[in-house]
Every structure is written in C-alpha cells, then in structure tokens.
Design an enzyme around this catalytic site. Structure first.
Site, PDB file in Angstrom:
ATOM      1  CG  ASN A 165      -2.003   1.031   1.173  1.00 47.99           C
ATOM      2  OD1 ASN A 165      -1.835   2.102   0.577  1.00 47.99           O
ATOM      3  ND2 ASN A 165      -3.132   0.719   1.769  1.00 47.99           N
ATOM      4  CB  CYS A 216      -6.323  -0.463   0.452  1.00 49.85           C
ATOM      5  SG  CYS A 216      -7.410   0.873   0.979  1.00 49.85           S
ATOM      6  CG  HIS A 244      -8.536  -1.320   4.537  1.00 44.98           C
ATOM      7  ND1 HIS A 244      -7.422  -0.898   3.853  1.00 44.98           N
ATOM      8  CD2 HIS A 244      -8.372  -2.652   4.751  1.00 44.98           C
ATOM      9  CE1 HIS A 244      -6.610  -1.926   3.671  1.00 44.98           C
ATOM     10  NE2 HIS A 244      -7.171  -2.997   4.207  1.00 44.98           N
ATOM     11  CG  ASP A 276      -6.283  -6.451   4.368  1.00 47.51           C
ATOM     12  OD1 ASP A 276      -6.056  -5.341   3.849  1.00 47.51           O
ATOM     13  OD2 ASP A 276      -6.698  -6.578   5.533  1.00 47.51           O
TER      14      ASP A 276
END
Length: 1125
Positions: A211, A216, A463, A480
C-alpha cells in the site's frame, strides 16, 4: 470511581443515531499531517476531567463502556487524551480535538495508549463506538461506530468529522451543560493472529500488494483482475519493447506487476504502475473509487490494445448489452435502443439480495397521466418503459450501490443494509425474465462467484480488500494489501452481506440489552464468471505467455533483488571502503559542494571482506586506479567537534599490516559500517606517480580553495605540505601558481573553520606561522585576489566569508498561487536569513506590485502536499527558514495571494460574509463586510445599507443566524462582531416587514420552516430551503395563514394545493386542518430552543441541487480518478 458494564444500547436511540451516522460518518486514522499548526507537545492540555469505566467487577472483559466527563470544555484548545482504560487485555484511551482537527467538526478517535512500548509487529482488532451524550435529551446523543485493525502504522482511528462544532458549542443543544461534555466509548476487542509474522506465499501460494498510502482500493481491484487468467494472459501479450520503461508505459508496468505477483515470494510494489498512470505521491495518498478506477483503467487498456493481437479482449471479457424500450399500450408503437455495458450498478437500498436488484433493474415503469410518452405520429400515449438484457458477458462485474446521493441531505451516504449474494447466480431464472426477445436462449447464463471486493468504513474513508477464488475451487483467499490468508466461504460471503452484528455478553446477568454493531465491512463489487466460459477464462498462464524481453528484464530485476538480499545477509562479513582522491575534490568543490572537502557518497567504493589484509586491498586499488601500491598513502578521516570532516593522519606501516575489519574499528567507531580514506598521490617531474616522501611531525597537510568574486565561483586548486613554523607569506608565489595567477598578484587568505550551525571563516595573518594560526592537518585555506580600492561595491559577495555565508543560507523557493496549489508559478532565489519583509518584498517585486503588504503568504504542509489551513500573519515569523519548516521537515514551497487591502489592515478587521435576501425580488446576494473588530452589528447593518438595494428608503434591516435551514438567532444591534463566526453558520440580512414592527398584544411572531420526511420507517424530518418569520394573529385559522404564506412565497395554486401544514415540536409533526386556530399551538414563550417549535410547510424540495451526476457512487471527499498517460 471505576465501574464496568457491557454497554446497554437503546434501540430507538440506535435508529436515530444511525441516521446521523449516515450523514456524517467518516472513520479514519488521525491525519497527523493535518494536526493544528505549531508545535504539538506530548503533554495533554490541562483540563479538569473525570473518567469512569462503568463496570461491575469483571476481569478485563472483551467489551466494555468507558465514560469520560470533561469539565471547562470550551476553554480547551489543544488535543486532549482521556485516562487510560483496559479492555480485552489491552490499554486504550480517547483522543479528542475540542476545536476540530483542522475541520469545523469535533474530531474524536480511539487510541492504543501504549503503542510506543509494544513489540515490533503488534496488532489488535476492535469494534468501537464513540458518543457525545446529550445531557438534556439523551435520545439526541450522537453516536458513531466503526471497526479497525490497530497496528504501529495506524495506532489511532476514529472520526475527524464527528459532529459540527456549531452544534456542540450551542448551549441550548444540550451537548455542553455547565461547560461540561460527556463522552462515552464502547469497545469490543477480538483476538487476532500476529499480523506481521505471516508468510503469505508460504501459507497460500499467493503474494500481496504494498500500500503506497491510500491505494488499498487499487490493490483489491488489481488482485481481482490478475486472477482473471484470460485478462492476465492478454496483458502479457500486449506489445512492449525492451526500450520501454515501466514508469512510462502502462502495458509494461502492468506486465511487470503481474509477473511479480506470479513469481515473487514477497509482496509487490505498485509505484511503477502508478507512475505510468502519471500519478504523483499526492495521488497515491488520495483514496478514490474502485468502480471508477476499474472503468478508467479498462478504457485505457482497451485503447492501448487497439491494433495489437489482443485487440477486443476487454469487450470479449466484460461487455454485455441491454435494450432500453418504450412500448405504447393503446397503439402499435415501440421504441428500442441497444446499449453496451462493462459493469452493472445494482441498487442495495430496498433490495434484500442480487435477484431483488435485478428485478428492480428490469422493473416496468408506466408512463401515464402527466408523464405520458410522446410517440411519433401518435402524440401523447400511455406506455411501458423498461430494460431487458440482450446478452451477458463471460465476466460479469456487479457494482453494488453502497454509496448513494441523498437529495434531502444534499450529500453522500453509505448504505450498510444487509444485502445477500449467491455463490451461483442464475440469470435465466423464471423463464428468462431478465432477457429480451432477441437474446440467444441457447447460452446458459449460470454464473459462479469469483471475487468479492469489500469496503470497510464510511462515506469519508475506509479500507478496501478482496475475497477471491482464483481457480473457482472451494478455497477462498483474502487479499488485504501485503497480507494474503486462506478463508472459508462464510467469511467471504455471509460476513460481507452487511447489516448488524450482535456481540455476546461477558456478564449477561448485569444487563440484558444487546451489544449491537452495524457492520461497516460489506461487499462493494462482485465478479461472477459464466459456468460455460470458466475453462476459457480461468486458463493456464505460464512463462511462454510472457515476452522474452520482459522475462529477461524481470529475471534480471529479481536477480538484482536477490543479490541485494544476499549482500544484506552477508553484510556483517564485509566492509565498505570509500576512497576519496584529488580528482573527487576538484569535481565536487564549487559544483555540488562548497563546505568541507568531499561528499563520500559520490566517491569510489569497494566492498571488501573484513578478513582481507589491508596490503591486499591496496592491490585492488592499484587495479582500479592504476596507481602502484608503493605510491599509495592513505589518510584516515576524522569528524571534528565542530562537525567538520577532514583527513586526520596517514595510516602507519603497522596499521597497514592489519585486516580491513580491524582498521575500520580504529578509524571511526561512530561510523563503523564503512571505512573512509583519502588517497594521497605525489607526482614526479614526468607527471608519473612516485612513492610519497616520509611525513615529519612538523609537516602539515593543508587543502586550498580559490574564490573569484567577479563570477561568484569557488574551486579546489590542490593541497600542500607546509612546515608548522613556516609562514603563508613564504608560499604566496606557489599559491598564485596553483590558482593560475601571475606570481606577484596580491592575495588574501581565510581559514574555513566550520559551517554548522553557522559559517565561521576567519582571516589568516600571512606573517604569522601556521602553528601560531592554530592550523593542523586537514585544515582548509580559501584565498582570493585582494580587492582593489572601491571595487568591493562592484560585487555582491566581495570576500570569501560573505560568499560562504550566502551559499550556506541561500534557498530557491517555489511559489504557487494559493488558488492553484499544485502548480509552480515562479521560483525565487532567497536567503534563509531573509526577514518577512525581505520575502514579501521580493515576491511583490516579481509580481510588479507596488505595495508588498498586500502579499499574503501561506506555508506548505509536507505531509498532505497542500497549503496549511492558516496563512502566515503579517510579520508573524522572523525568517524565511521559519516559513519553510513543517514539524521536522523543510519545504521549498510557499503559496501567495494578492489582497485588495494591506495585510496589517486586514488583520485588524473582522470579515463577515452576509447573504442579503431582498424584500421584493427573488434574489440573494452575498456581501463581504469588513469592519474593525470592535464594531457592532449596528455598524454592519449601516455598512450593508450602503451596498444593497432597499425596497424603500426608510427600510430597517436585521441580521439573523441560520443553521441547517433554521433561524437560531436575531442579533442584537449592540452585539460585538468579533464574537460572530460565519464559518459554521449562515449570516442572513433582511428587511424587517412593517407588520412585525407593530405587533399587537396578542400577536405572535413564529418560525416557519420547509420540511419533508425521510422515506425510511422512522420518517425523520429534514428541513430545507429558506426559513422565515411570520406574524400570526389571535384566533386566525390556518386557511387565512396559508393565504398570506402563498402570497409571501408566490407559489402557484397547483403546487400550493399539494403542500401540507404541520405544527412541529422537537421534530414531531402534528398536521393541521384549515379550520385549526394556529395561535393556540404557539402559547409557550420559554420553550427549550424557540426554533424547535415551528409551523412546518411539507412539500417536495424543487430547488436545484449541486451537480452530482458524474458519478453518484463517488465519495464526497474525492477528486475524479485520472490516468494521464
């Protein structure tokens, strides 16, 4: 008192607060880059505060409520921390900004209290809510919820825009009572695995994406596209060449990224790709919309695929078609239009699942009554209007409308309602009710779920991550950012439906009310793959699909990366030796360097095993520089107490027999990672290297620079050995020769002593000995021609000290116009020592403005890459260096604006923006009023009268405070304007109607507001439009009042007949009939908040809204996504 309870939540309160939450939700990390300007000491602001942890004796439960009572709240200016409380075995505290974190809202966050003391890689997950308690009406308490994975990078999380400061500080609202504010935190902790020790490749076979700051949203999309194998193969087959650079080519950057995702063992960076988009660092820290990026990226790739072997891939994968039709009911006429789509936007609000959304998508709308369809040749006709699908694509992208524009609030809201989606989606169901007559029924439109993109957070931030089945097996994976984990189907599907989650009680006997949280993590985009196409779409992709030049390039990158990793692992076995020579000094001094002798990062370096004898290293030097071993003499550098760095002494013969590692330890223990040396080389008559003569203790090695005032140039001319007892006067001829001057030129000598924190350069007496002048090995002498009498005025910097002072303090500043904060307008070379007046004077001179005091400057925020919120006050800083500093960083950017009056004068004035509502014309004009701060409202009105067009010469004006379409205050004429803040409220000026000037004893002046009700079950009232006052007379019925309102507002009969009239008290409408006597409803004068009792006009808001149609799903804080290249 310390108590603890599982937190009770009132259901009705929860529903109302959910409405407030939708309007203002904005959970996010505390943006430390935007902390209030000026120093931020760790000490909290002093306040009398009481903290309680409501509980009945439970050992550190996983959920609890903490109550914080803050006294003297309005006096607080700095950020404030609560006492530490413990939940789930962890220490927490509340962080609050009583005056807002650079916003006009209260800012409030939950903070990990001991974050700085926790071990590397710590992580903890918590769901929490924050509440500001309404101490008069508890049901009006404002509560917001969120969840977060706390870690070292994000140790605090919460709400920057919690509630408007105007609402908080309004004493009649009930949030501040006796200057006391009560804050509650409900925290529920969930145990989580160690975040940082997880090896994604080893555990899952896949790697994540790094990131860059707020990317993200992009990472989740890129992982989804990468795992559509056919798409990845097409990207690999896009033509690129070995001469392309990834940072300038989107196809090559994407190929590189996909290759690394496929073959790398660690997480992959996306900087090359975002550079190929033409993004800068600021863009990478700006969160955008996944759906918008998906469209823009696919459009860009579609364009770049044209004329190549993969042309049409985007259409083949993602393009479907639907038919818009309008069919007349009573005549034989039908209009159709075929349109393509790459994704479908499905409604979430009011739909329980994907099928309900598709039902709504194809729902037939009847065009009748006032909305009849104008058919060619047939005129206005009753008709049916709708959409049916001609064909669906192999890869079906469903964009769920979690973000919608709320007309009543005139803002974006997030829809967190429960919304289900199936593992298998059958779009042929109910005999193909979604399909048009011309659809090919032989194609089976049965889809299987491939990926679920999730948004966790609210409308103002959050997020993104993705759940993906790369091979459509039963195994799901969560992507993630850097972390990839195996997940089960429940986590990927059911837990992403949204809705509410109820947490179990740790002490159920104490309170039985449920501990509920709205689930702010929910599906945002779904990708389905058609069953009959899955073997083609989820295909094998291997190295033969990758262009040879790309394989070579990327393998080389991998090898270099591996080499660096190996070097890092073996670093303890090696020493870096940096060797500076006269050639380096000549090259650097006067160009990149002015002080000291050399930049060691720009000289030749050698990576040598620590165990190698130094004499063998000299052979390496001989090979590299062509200097025989016997002609090399090395000097050790030393850092002096005045922070200069000079050659200190030559290595002894005994030291040269030691190993490189031993010498490194001897040389500089403060810098033991490398060994820095100066290579002395002596040349013979034939200009060939000769062995250096032995150095006596009396000899000193001095370095010489010469300065030319006429061209402001400093250069290195060499070094000399001198005898300590010798005098400079004896070597002037030699110095002239070194400088290229005639032998008899008179010169002045200066010793360069130090340059930090300020320059010290002193005159050297030519007739004193070098020892008497306290010179030693490694010292620097700067010399110049003696200035002729009167010539000093010709040059800006006539002497060495003045030139070095200039070089030390000079600063090139990039100036930007405040209204165009991303564009450099011009550069000026200034001095860090320039005063405020010097700087604005130079700017005014450049802009050709006669009065420098009309220039106002604003400093740069190095973190947000934006102007600081507050401009620099007139002479508010002493030096340019103070203007450029931001915490521990220095910028080279200043923003300017040109004022219409001098800044000192402006700072003594109060500026108010006032909306003047004309009595007879349907117009509102904004006027900017500037008056001395000690002025009164009467002065404002007198000034305003000279600017506005009054209905008659004797008209009287009044000033009102309007907030959220309600009138909160009529300002007294004697009120000081310095206390008025137009940042939060609207200031409105208007003529006082004649009927209000002569009120009878039984007449009443009431508030009249426009309103409508939410369509949701609790039907909360929303005000809109311009509120106004109205005189009502005793015994006057609603029918008479309505006539006066219609005349005042000039509403046509047809529209006015649809209006409803109600008496509202504290937001609850009581509808009135024409025969009702209005004055009987308005009897109390001392009610809580006069504006909470009003005559309400319920009707549709037909006022034009600000444009939002470009993308209804774009978050309110975003800029549009752009890919520039």
């Amino acid at each position: 008192m310390t108590t603890m309870t599982p937190p009770p939540l009132d259901q009705q309160q929860q529903q109302q607060q959910q409405q407030q939450q939708e309007q203002h939700e904005d959970e996010m990390l505390v943006p430390h880059s935007d902390l209030p300007e000026g120093p931020q000491p760790m000490e909290i602001a002093q306040a009398e505060s009481l903290n309680t942890l409501d509980a009945s004796v439970v050992d550190d439960p996983p959920s609890a409520r903490f109550t914080w009572t803050i006294d003297n709240f309005s006096r607080l200016t700095k950020k404030l921390y609560s006492d530490v409380f413990s939940v789930g075995g962890y220490k927490w505290r509340i962080l609050i900004f009583p005056k807002g974190n650079n916003v006009d809202h209260l800012s409030m966050y939950v903070d990990v209290a001991d974050s700085t003391a926790l071990p590397y890689g710590w992580s903890r997950y918590a769901q929490f809510s924050l509440t500001v308690v309404n101490q008069i009406h508890s049901k009006y308490s404002i509560r917001k919820e969120t969840q977060h994975q706390f870690n070292a990078r994000e140790s605090d999380w919460g709400f920057t825009n919690f509630m408007l400061l105007a609402e908080l500080y309004d004493p009649t609202r009930g949030y501040l009572v006796n200057d006391t504010c009560i804050v509650e935190a409900d925290v529920a902790v969930r145990k989580d695995l160690d975040y940082w020790s997880h090896d994604s490749k080893k555990e899952t076979g896949y790697v994540g994406l790094k990131n860059q700051g707020a990317t993200c949203y992009m990472n989740s999309l890129l992982q989804t596209l990468y795992h559509i194998s056919y798409f990845r193969k097409a990207v690999y087959h896009m033509p690129t060449t070995e001469n392309d650079m990834p940072s300038g080519s989107i196809p090559l950057a994407l190929q590189s990224l996909f290759y690394k995702l496929q073959y790398s063992d660690t997480s992959v960076a996306t900087k090359e790709l975002t550079k190929s988009f033409g993004w800068d660092t600021y863009d990478s820290f700006m969160q955008h919309d996944v759906q918008e990026l998906n469209r823009v990226l696919c459009e860009k790739l579609e364009d770049k695929m044209k004329g190549t072997v993969v042309e049409g891939t985007i259409q083949q994968l993602f393009e479907g078609h639907h038919m818009n039709y309008i069919e007349c009911i009573n005549v034989d006429y039908k209009s159709t239009r075929k349109e393509s789509f790459y994704d479908l936007q499905l409604d979430v609000k009011g739909c329980k699942d994907v099928y309900a959304s598709f039902n709504k998508y194809v729902e037939v709308e009847r065009l009748e009554g006032d909305n009849k369809y104008h058919a060619e040749q047939y005129g206005l006709q009753d008709a049916r209007k709708g959409v049916l699908f001609i064909d669906f694509p192999p890869v079906l992208q469903l964009q769920l409308k979690r973000f919608e524009y709320d007309f009543m609030r005139d803002s974006m809201v997030k829809i967190n309602d429960r919304y289900e989606f199936p593992l298998q989606l059958d779009l042929d169901r109910d005999n193909g009710k979604y399909l048009s007559p011309q659809a090919d029924r032989s194609i089976r439109n049965l889809y299987t779920l491939h990926s679920v993109l999730v948004h966790s957070g609210g409308v103002h931030g959050g997020h993104y991550y993705a759940y993906i089945r790369p091979t459509l097996s039963n195994q799901w994976f969560k992507f993630d950012d850097e972390r990839v984990t195996k997940e089960d189907i429940k986590r990927a599907l059911e837990e992403q439906y949204g809705g509410e989650e109820e947490l179990p009680h740790t002490n159920p006997g104490y309170n039985n009310s449920p501990f509920k949280f709205t689930k702010y993590s929910n599906a945002y985009m779904l990708v389905y793959i058609r069953e009959c196409d899955k073997d083609k779409i989820i295909c094998n992709v291997d190295e033969k699909d990758i262009a040879e030049h790309l394989r070579i390039r990327l393998k080389k990158e991998q090898e270099e990366k591996e080499l660096k990793r190996k070097e890092k692992a073996e670093a303890h076995l090696y020493t870096i030796i940096k060797v500076a020579r006269d050639e380096d000094l000549r090259k650097q001094i006067g160009n990149d360097l002015f002080f000291d002798l050399v930049d060691h990062d720009k000289v030749q370096s050698f990576r040598i095993q620590k165990q190698m004898p130094f004499i063998l290293f000299k052979e390496e030097v001989a090979k590299e520089f062509g200097i025989p071993v016997q002609c090399q003499r090395f000097w050790l550098w030393a850092k002096r107490q005045n922070h200069t760095y000079r050659p200190n002494r030559p290595l002894t013969p005994q030291e040269e027999t030691q190993t490189v590692g031993q010498l490194r330890e001897v040389s500089n223990k403060a810098n033991n990672a490398e060994l820095r040396l100066f290579l002395e080389l002596e040349m013979g008559q034939d200009l060939r290297p000769i062995p250096p003569p032995e150095k006596s203790k009396e000899e000193l090695l001095l370095f010489f620079k010469v300065y030319e005032p006429s061209i402001e140039k400093l250069r290195y001319v060499g070094r000399l050995f001198v005898m300590g007892g010798g005098k400079p006067v004896d070597m002037l001829t030699k110095l002239n020769e070194m400088a290229g001057y005639a032998p008899d030129v008179e010169i002045e000598l200066f010793e360069e002593i130090k340059f930090e924190p300020h320059v010290m350069c002193e005159h050297v007496d030519k007739k004193s000995s070098f020892r008497d002048s306290q010179l030693e090995d490694g010292d620097i002498i700067c010399f110049q021609k003696r200035p002729q009498t009167g010539s000093e005025e010709q040059y800006r910097y006539p002497h060495v000290p003045s030139f070095l002072e200039y070089v030390h303090s000079r600063q090139v500043v990039r100036f930007r116009f405040l209204e165009r904060p991303k564009e450099d307008e011009f550069n000026l070379e200034l001095s860090k020592l320039h005063t405020y007046d010097d700087v604005v004077g130079r700017v005014a001179q450049h802009l050709r403005i006669n009065d420098p005091s009309k220039i106002r400057l604003t400093s740069h925020n190095c973190y947000s890459q934006q102007p600081k919120p507050q401009p620099i006050k007139y002479r508010g800083v002493e030096r340019l260096s103070d203007m450029l500093i931001h915490y521990n960083q220095t910028s080279d950017i200043l923003y300017y604006e040109v004022l219409d009056i001098p800044l000192p004068e402006l700072q003594c004035l109060k500026t108010l923006k006032i909306a003047f509502h004309h009595a007879t014309k349907d117009e509102v004009v904004i006027h900017t009023i500037r008056l001395p701060k000690h002025s009164t409202v009467a002065d404002v009105i007198n000034d305003l009268k000279s600017k506005v067009d009054l209905s008659h010469a004797d008209a009287e004006l009044r000033l009102l405070e309007v907030f959220y379409h309600k009138i909160y205050k009529i300002f007294s004429l004697s009120e000081k304007i310095d206390n008025i803040n137009d940042q939060y409220w609207t200031l409105r000026a208007e003529e006082i109607p004649e009927e209000e000037k002569n009120l009878g004893p039984h007449d009443r002046l009431i508030h009249v507001y426009h309103f409508l009700k939410d369509p949701v079950p609790n039907q909360q009232v929303q005000n809109f439009g311009d509120p106004f006052f109205l005189v009502i007379h005793e015994g006057e019925m609603l029918a008479e009042v309505k006539l006066r309102i219609q005349k005042k507002l000039q509403v046509p009969d047809e529209d006015f007949s649809k209006w409803k009239f109600a008496f509202l008290s504290l937001g609850r409408p009581e509808y009135l009939q024409d025969s009702d006597v209005v004055s009987t409803r308005f009897q109390r004068r001392d009610i809580y908040g006069a504006w909470e009792q009003y005559l309400g006009l319920e009707h549709t808001d037909n006022a034009p809204k600000r444009s939002y149609a470009a993308n209804q799903n774009r978050h309110i804080y975003e800029k549009p996504v752009k890919i520039y290249n």
